[in-house]
Design a protein around this motif. Structure first.
Motif, PDB file in Angstrom:
ATOM      1  N   MET A 125       0.830  -1.210   0.000  1.00 38.02           N
ATOM      2  CA  MET A 125       0.000   0.000   0.000  1.00 38.02           C
ATOM      3  C   MET A 125       0.862   1.256   0.000  1.00 38.02           C
ATOM      4  O   MET A 125       0.595   2.203  -0.757  1.00 38.02           O
ATOM      5  CB  MET A 125      -0.931  -0.002   1.207  1.00 38.02           C
ATOM      6  N   ARG A 126       1.890   1.281   0.828  1.00 36.74           N
ATOM      7  CA  ARG A 126       2.757   2.449   0.893  1.00 36.74           C
ATOM      8  C   ARG A 126       3.459   2.670  -0.450  1.00 36.74           C
ATOM      9  O   ARG A 126       3.523   3.812  -0.959  1.00 36.74           O
ATOM     10  CB  ARG A 126       3.791   2.284   2.012  1.00 36.74           C
ATOM     11  N   ALA A 127       3.964   1.598  -1.045  1.00 36.88           N
ATOM     12  CA  ALA A 127       4.668   1.716  -2.321  1.00 36.88           C
ATOM     13  C   ALA A 127       3.715   2.178  -3.421  1.00 36.88           C
ATOM     14  O   ALA A 127       4.073   3.000  -4.277  1.00 36.88           O
ATOM     15  CB  ALA A 127       5.311   0.382  -2.689  1.00 36.88           C
ATOM     16  N   LEU A 128       2.492   1.673  -3.414  1.00 39.38           N
ATOM     17  CA  LEU A 128       1.498   2.084  -4.410  1.00 39.38           C
ATOM     18  C   LEU A 128       1.194   3.572  -4.287  1.00 39.38           C
ATOM     19  O   LEU A 128       1.145   4.299  -5.291  1.00 39.38           O
ATOM     20  CB  LEU A 128       0.220   1.260  -4.231  1.00 39.38           C
ATOM     21  N   LEU A 129       0.990   4.048  -3.070  1.00 36.92           N
ATOM     22  CA  LEU A 129       0.682   5.461  -2.872  1.00 36.92           C
ATOM     23  C   LEU A 129       1.856   6.356  -3.254  1.00 36.92           C
ATOM     24  O   LEU A 129       1.665   7.474  -3.736  1.00 36.92           O
ATOM     25  CB  LEU A 129       0.259   5.705  -1.426  1.00 36.92           C
ATOM     26  N   ASP A 130       3.078   5.868  -3.059  1.00 39.52           N
ATOM     27  CA  ASP A 130       4.253   6.621  -3.494  1.00 39.52           C
ATOM     28  C   ASP A 130       4.246   6.780  -5.020  1.00 39.52           C
ATOM     29  O   ASP A 130       4.596   7.843  -5.552  1.00 39.52           O
ATOM     30  CB  ASP A 130       5.545   5.924  -3.057  1.00 39.52           C
ATOM     31  N   VAL A 131       3.864   5.708  -5.712  1.00 39.93           N
ATOM     32  CA  VAL A 131       3.795   5.746  -7.179  1.00 39.93           C
ATOM     33  C   VAL A 131       2.716   6.732  -7.632  1.00 39.93           C
ATOM     34  O   VAL A 131       2.927   7.531  -8.549  1.00 39.93           O
ATOM     35  CB  VAL A 131       3.539   4.337  -7.743  1.00 39.93           C
ATOM     36  N   ARG A 132       1.583   6.700  -6.978  1.00 47.30           N
ATOM     37  CA  ARG A 132       0.525   7.655  -7.313  1.00 47.30           C
ATOM     38  C   ARG A 132       0.972   9.085  -7.073  1.00 47.30           C
ATOM     39  O   ARG A 132       0.710   9.978  -7.875  1.00 47.30           O
ATOM     40  CB  ARG A 132      -0.730   7.377  -6.478  1.00 47.30           C
ATOM     41  N   ALA A 133       1.656   9.304  -5.960  1.00 48.90           N
ATOM     42  CA  ALA A 133       2.128  10.650  -5.631  1.00 48.90           C
ATOM     43  C   ALA A 133       3.119  11.157  -6.668  1.00 48.90           C
ATOM     44  O   ALA A 133       3.249  12.374  -6.869  1.00 48.90           O
ATOM     45  CB  ALA A 133       2.758  10.660  -4.240  1.00 48.90           C
ATOM     46  N   ALA A 134       3.797  10.228  -7.339  1.00 45.78           N
ATOM     47  CA  ALA A 134       4.757  10.614  -8.376  1.00 45.78           C
ATOM     48  C   ALA A 134       4.075  10.877  -9.713  1.00 45.78           C
ATOM     49  O   ALA A 134       4.747  11.188 -10.701  1.00 45.78           O
ATOM     50  CB  ALA A 134       5.810   9.518  -8.530  1.00 45.78           C
ATOM     51  N   GLY A 135       2.741  10.728  -9.758  1.00 41.63           N
ATOM     52  CA  GLY A 135       2.003  11.019 -10.984  1.00 41.63           C
ATOM     53  C   GLY A 135       1.894   9.856 -11.946  1.00 41.63           C
ATOM     54  O   GLY A 135       1.485  10.032 -13.101  1.00 41.63           O
ATOM     55  N   ILE A 136       2.241   8.656 -11.497  1.00 42.22           N
ATOM     56  CA  ILE A 136       2.131   7.457 -12.336  1.00 42.22           C
ATOM     57  C   ILE A 136       0.837   6.743 -11.973  1.00 42.22           C
ATOM     58  O   ILE A 136       0.680   6.304 -10.824  1.00 42.22           O
ATOM     59  CB  ILE A 136       3.330   6.517 -12.118  1.00 42.22           C
TER      60      ILE A 136
END
Length: 287
Positions: A125-136
């Protein structure tokens, strides 16, 4: 020709959804990356630990992709399984593909691995949200026979975009778990019509928990995934407050059946929804 998404294996779905011949698998079965916990318990292992990850192209665009294998322990997440998903998301932060595509089919945390599985899901979950925050954008496809439950149900709702078939299922707790915890009076897991009314794709689309409802067809999932390539939704305070307000309003619903909820949401002829095909549900215009 229609090919049932639900009846395909994880790699068959990958082959049908991404561009033909474009999938390059990382940590494939030949590398024999198995769970150390299952071996200690004398439980058969899978050489990919139930998930295939790698890169591919979709309509010519580079994407990273993962597909859970529901035929191995119901797609349950263990330490290695979760680590592969986390690694995929972290590599996405470095290499910045156009999107990350997750073909989810899981009953949640693998009980054999307990805490290791729970920690793995939290890291995903944390890694997914990091990816979203990066605009991907992160796009989740749900249509496997085992549905998407438990920790993976939460992971799916953390994504930018969810595509479900009418026979797909999405929830926090599976029907059997609810029945075991609160009794058959609360939820009869043998009532298949009830199960699909409560967790199925039609319900999730009508209640706004998934973005696109499709037929149980690999081609339909591919088309929906292509359409969602630019579906990035930044995680903002305003977006979170709007989501919380929507969920708070749902908490005020005091009924016990999905049909009553659909009526409350303004769905016309709600009682007829279970008998409608996908086209019929979409024609209702309610979402």
């Amino acid at each position: 020709m229609i090919i049932s998404y639900a009846e395909c294996s994880a790699r068959e779905r990958l082959a049908g959804v991404v561009d033909a011949g474009s999938f390059h698998e990382w940590l494939p079965p030949a590398m024999r990356l198995t769970s150390p916990h299952l071996a200690q318990l004398g439980v058969p292992s899978s050489f990919d630990d139930g998930v295939a990850i790698g890169r591919a192209t979709l309509a010519g665009s580079e994407i990273f992709v993962a597909a859970q294998e529901g035929q191995f322990m119901g797609g349950g997440v263990g330490e290695v399984h979760g680590a592969k998903l986390v690694g995929l998301f972290k590599r996405a932060l470095r290499d910045r593909p156009r999107a990350v595509l997750l073909l989810a089919e899981s009953g949640g945390v693998r009980l054999h691995e307990a805490n290791a599985g729970l920690i793995a899901v939290s890291e995903v979950m944390r890694a997914l949200l990091d990816v979203r925050a990066a605009g991907i954008p992160v796009i989740v496809l749900i249509g496997g026979a085992n549905g998407c439950f438990g920790g993976m149900g939460i992971v799916a709702r953390c994504a930018d975009h969810i595509v479900m078939s009418d026979i797909g299922r999405l929830a926090m707790s599976g029907p059997e778990v609810i029945e075991a915890s609160h009794g058959v009076e609360e939820f009869d897991s043998r009532d298949r019509a009830l199960v699909w009314r409560t967790t199925g794709g039609k319900h999730r689309w009508l209640s706004g928990d998934c973005d696109v409802l499709v037929e149980d067809d690999v081609t339909a999932f591919r088309a929906a995934a292509i359409a969602a390539l630019d579906a990035a939704r930044p995680v903002t305070l305003e977006a979170l407050e709007a989501e919380h307000a929507r969920l708070a309003a749902r908490l005020d619903f005091d009924g016990a059946e999905a049909i009553a909820l659909w009526s409350t949401l303004g769905v016309p002829d709600a009682a007829q929804v279970p008998d409608l095909d996908v086209a019929g549900v979409l024609a209702l215009g309610a979402h």
